[in-house]
Design a protein around this motif. Structure first.
Motif, mmCIF file in Angstrom:
data_model
loop_
_atom_site.group_PDB
_atom_site.id
_atom_site.type_symbol
_atom_site.label_atom_id
_atom_site.label_comp_id
_atom_site.label_asym_id
_atom_site.label_seq_id
_atom_site.Cartn_x
_atom_site.Cartn_y
_atom_site.Cartn_z
ATOM 1 N N VAL A 42 -3.056 6.988 5.136
ATOM 2 C CA VAL A 42 -4.467 6.625 5.232
ATOM 3 C C VAL A 42 -5.121 7.329 6.414
ATOM 4 O O VAL A 42 -6.239 7.849 6.310
ATOM 5 N N SER A 63 0.837 -1.204 0.000
ATOM 6 C CA SER A 63 0.000 0.000 0.000
ATOM 7 C C SER A 63 0.868 1.249 0.000
ATOM 8 O O SER A 63 0.601 2.208 -0.734
ATOM 9 N N ALA A 96 -3.567 -5.358 1.034
ATOM 10 C CA ALA A 96 -3.339 -4.188 0.184
ATOM 11 C C ALA A 96 -4.644 -3.715 -0.450
ATOM 12 O O ALA A 96 -4.907 -2.505 -0.520
ATOM 13 N N TRP A 149 -5.989 -4.028 -9.013
ATOM 14 C CA TRP A 149 -5.511 -5.003 -8.030
ATOM 15 C C TRP A 149 -6.226 -6.336 -8.129
ATOM 16 O O TRP A 149 -5.678 -7.382 -7.778
ATOM 17 N N ILE A 198 -6.746 -1.758 2.148
ATOM 18 C CA ILE A 198 -6.185 -0.441 2.468
ATOM 19 C C ILE A 198 -6.297 0.498 1.274
ATOM 20 O O ILE A 198 -6.723 1.657 1.395
ATOM 21 N N ILE A 199 -5.917 -0.002 0.106
ATOM 22 C CA ILE A 199 -5.934 0.827 -1.098
ATOM 23 C C ILE A 199 -7.369 1.200 -1.467
ATOM 24 O O ILE A 199 -7.646 2.335 -1.878
ATOM 25 N N TYR A 228 2.333 1.598 -3.442
ATOM 26 C CA TYR A 228 1.353 1.870 -4.503
ATOM 27 C C TYR A 228 0.705 3.243 -4.356
ATOM 28 O O TYR A 228 0.410 3.907 -5.351
ATOM 29 N N LEU A 229 0.451 3.652 -3.107
ATOM 30 C CA LEU A 229 -0.196 4.945 -2.869
ATOM 31 C C LEU A 229 0.858 6.039 -2.952
ATOM 32 O O LEU A 229 1.399 6.494 -1.959
ATOM 33 N N ALA A 276 2.244 4.272 4.955
ATOM 34 C CA ALA A 276 0.885 3.853 4.595
ATOM 35 C C ALA A 276 -0.088 4.150 5.720
ATOM 36 O O ALA A 276 -1.195 4.663 5.496
#
Length: 549
Positions: free
Chosen positions: A205, A65, A304, A99, A307-308, A68-69, A201
């Motif tokens: 978030v 995450s 992931a 994903w 979260i994503i 990726y974020l 992450a």
């Protein structure tokens, strides 16, 4: 420029520079301390590349995450939604849906077959040297385009915080980010980067959740009130007058991609690149090797996705919150343009201190992502090219790590230079170009290798080079590079390809080249390896022994 806009920019876009720098320094010191601690245990190549494969599924899910974020997810998407409403949210939908493709088709088989890099999978049952060189080249270009977006995002972010409008100083900011990234990777390797990504992450978030709550408090209502206020703010903006659209258009499809047939096709091309690109991103695929088993790899993707998914849903609130509370005029007038929407929204709903904290988290986001990208690219060059091709597998681990370090420095310098040229682009769009390359060059080859028994070396090389060259050529000839006001070279025009996103052409080209190459190429006659790869990819039998070896 309108003096009212100038006054707003002066009042709202800078915050407190001393406070901002102080918070930045705290984040840098804490993360550097983590990297230094992790660096003490980075002694072997496996430690540098994959952290020794010691992370749990939950830890790796957090790290994925964090990887990726990126700046594109936070800065670019919020800005895209704030300015283009419905069309801007396409980025969130595409990045998230991708994903599911990675989980269903790639995650577990890839973990079962590979060891360090994507090329381990592609070359498992094929001739090693040509496939590894091609895969390493594709990895370098995907990583480079991704890095360009992060550098551009960092330049936009700090320019907003310090109210820097001069191009020279924005370039200096990008250079500093690149240098810090190089230091992070050289010291900590994958372990240090993973810990930073996990922390980042959680902070990112948490930060966007708090921002979303503050947005609803500021508008004193729910989604209906938020959307109504966004429509009203857009209607009163100079941007609406300049673009000639009705107030409600921010809630309808087509504001960015619906004006012409070409833009509608570009919309489809962008969506295709986003959805298929994740399953071919080398720095994401490499994450599956940092866990000890395929079960943990699967679990890490599940974490992931949760979260994503939460994060991308919140970007809808933040984007329309920026449209309602900040407005397109202030966003476009600030340094960084669309990329300034998120920090300006943080300032509007939480004040100077909150803006400094959110911006520091965003800055840490840039550092963590570029570090992960640099490790992936350096591992590909050292492991796939230097060791497997140039040294025929005889290079020591110390030599491989040394080559990785040199690659990190070279890649960092290249990304700094190109990041400076791309600072006027929306970073979410810049990342979409990296996704297009990954979907064109990597994904066809990965899927063919895992699921087509007849696939051969000629097909693999043709697939990678066909997808890569066609994608790079179309990007170079597109309005993203020249012929448009926000292009990398706005004062030149050699764009003859009408689409800004090349995926609609280059992705089928990658699949087609792989298919034709396989038909015309000679069989590799490695049936035993093909059978072993099929068993390992589906069952995981023999993975631990191969890794230990």
């Amino acid at each position: 420029m309108n003096p009212i806009i100038l006054a707003q920019e002066e009042e709202f876009s800078t915050g407190n520079p001393i406070l901002n720098i102080s918070v930045f320094l705290v984040f840098l010191i804490v993360t550097m301390w983590l990297v230094l601690r992790a660096g003490k245990s980075t002694k072997e190549a496996s430690d540098f590349y994959t952290g020794g494969g010691t992370f749990s599924g939950r830890q790796n899910g957090l790290a994925i995450s964090g990887d990726y974020l990126s700046a594109a997810s936070f800065l670019g998407i919020v800005g895209a939604v704030a300015l283009n409403g419905y069309d801007g949210f396409l980025y969130s939908v595409g990045f998230f849906v991708a994903w599911l493709v990675a989980l269903m088709l790639v995650a577990e088989p890839l973990r079962n077959v590979g060891r360090f890099t994507m090329a381990d999978v592609l070359s498992f049952r094929l001739r090693q040297k040509p496939v590894r060189v091609a895969a390493a080249l594709a990895t370098m270009f995907v990583s480079l385009f991704y890095l360009i977006a992060q550098m551009a995002g960092a330049g936009s972010l700090v320019s907003v915080l310090l109210d820097i409008h001069e191009f020279v100083w924005q370039a200096v900011v990008v250079g500093v980010v690149g240098v810090v990234m190089i230091v992070y990777v050289l010291i900590g390797g994958m372990k240090g980067t993973t810990y930073v990504q996990m922390i980042k992450a959680v902070l990112l978030v948490s930060g966007v959740v708090v921002m979303a709550v503050l947005v609803f408090i500021a508008i004193k209502g729910g989604f209906v009130t938020l959307f109504d206020q966004a429509i009203a703010t857009h209607a009163d903006s100079q941007a609406a007058v300049d673009r000639g659209y009705e107030a409600s258009r921010i809630m309808e499809p087509g504001l960015q991609y619906g004006a012409t047939t070409t833009s509608k096709i570009d919309f489809i091309s962008l969506g295709l690149s986003l959805v298929l690109g994740t399953a071919g991103l080398p720095h994401v695929l490499m994450r599956f090797y940092t866990v000890p088993t395929a079960t943990e790899a699967r679990r890490s993707v599940t974490w992931a996705i949760c979260i994503i998914g939460l994060f991308y849903l919140i970007t809808l609130v933040l984007g329309f919150g920026a449209a309602a509370l900040v407005g397109p005029d202030r966003i476009l007038a600030a340094p960084g343009g669309a990329n300034s929407a998120a920090p300006l929204l943080a300032l509007e709903v939480g004040g100077t201190v909150f803006m400094a904290i959110i911006s520091a988290v965003a800055f840490a986001t840039v550092l963590a992502v570029v570090a992960g990208l640099a490790i992936t690219a350096s591992a590909s060059i050292a492991h796939d090219v230097y060791d497997a091709v140039l040294r025929d597998g005889t290079a020591s681990e110390e030599e491989q790590v040394r080559v990785s370090h040199i690659t990190v420095v070279v890649l960092g310098i290249a990304s700094i230079i190109l990041g400076i040229l791309a600072m006027t682009q929306n970073v979410a769009f810049l990342v979409s170009l990296a996704f297009a390359i990954a979907a064109s060059a990597n994904l066809p080859t990965i899927l063919y290798s895992l699921y087509w028994r007849r696939f051969n070396t000629t097909g693999a090389v043709a697939s990678i080079y066909g997808g890569l060259i066609s994608c790079l050529l179309l990007i170079f000839l597109s309005p993203a590079v020249s012929g448009a006001p926000n292009a990398m070279f706005p004062n030149a025009d050699w764009s003859i390809f009408p689409l800004a996103s090349p995926g609609l052409i280059s992705i089928p080209m990658g699949f087609l080249c792989g298919y034709i190459g396989t038909l015309i190429g000679k069989p590799d006659n490695l049936e035993a390896l093909a059978a072993e790869m099929e068993v390992r990819s589906l069952t995981g039998v023999g993975v631990e022994a191969a890794v230990d070896h």
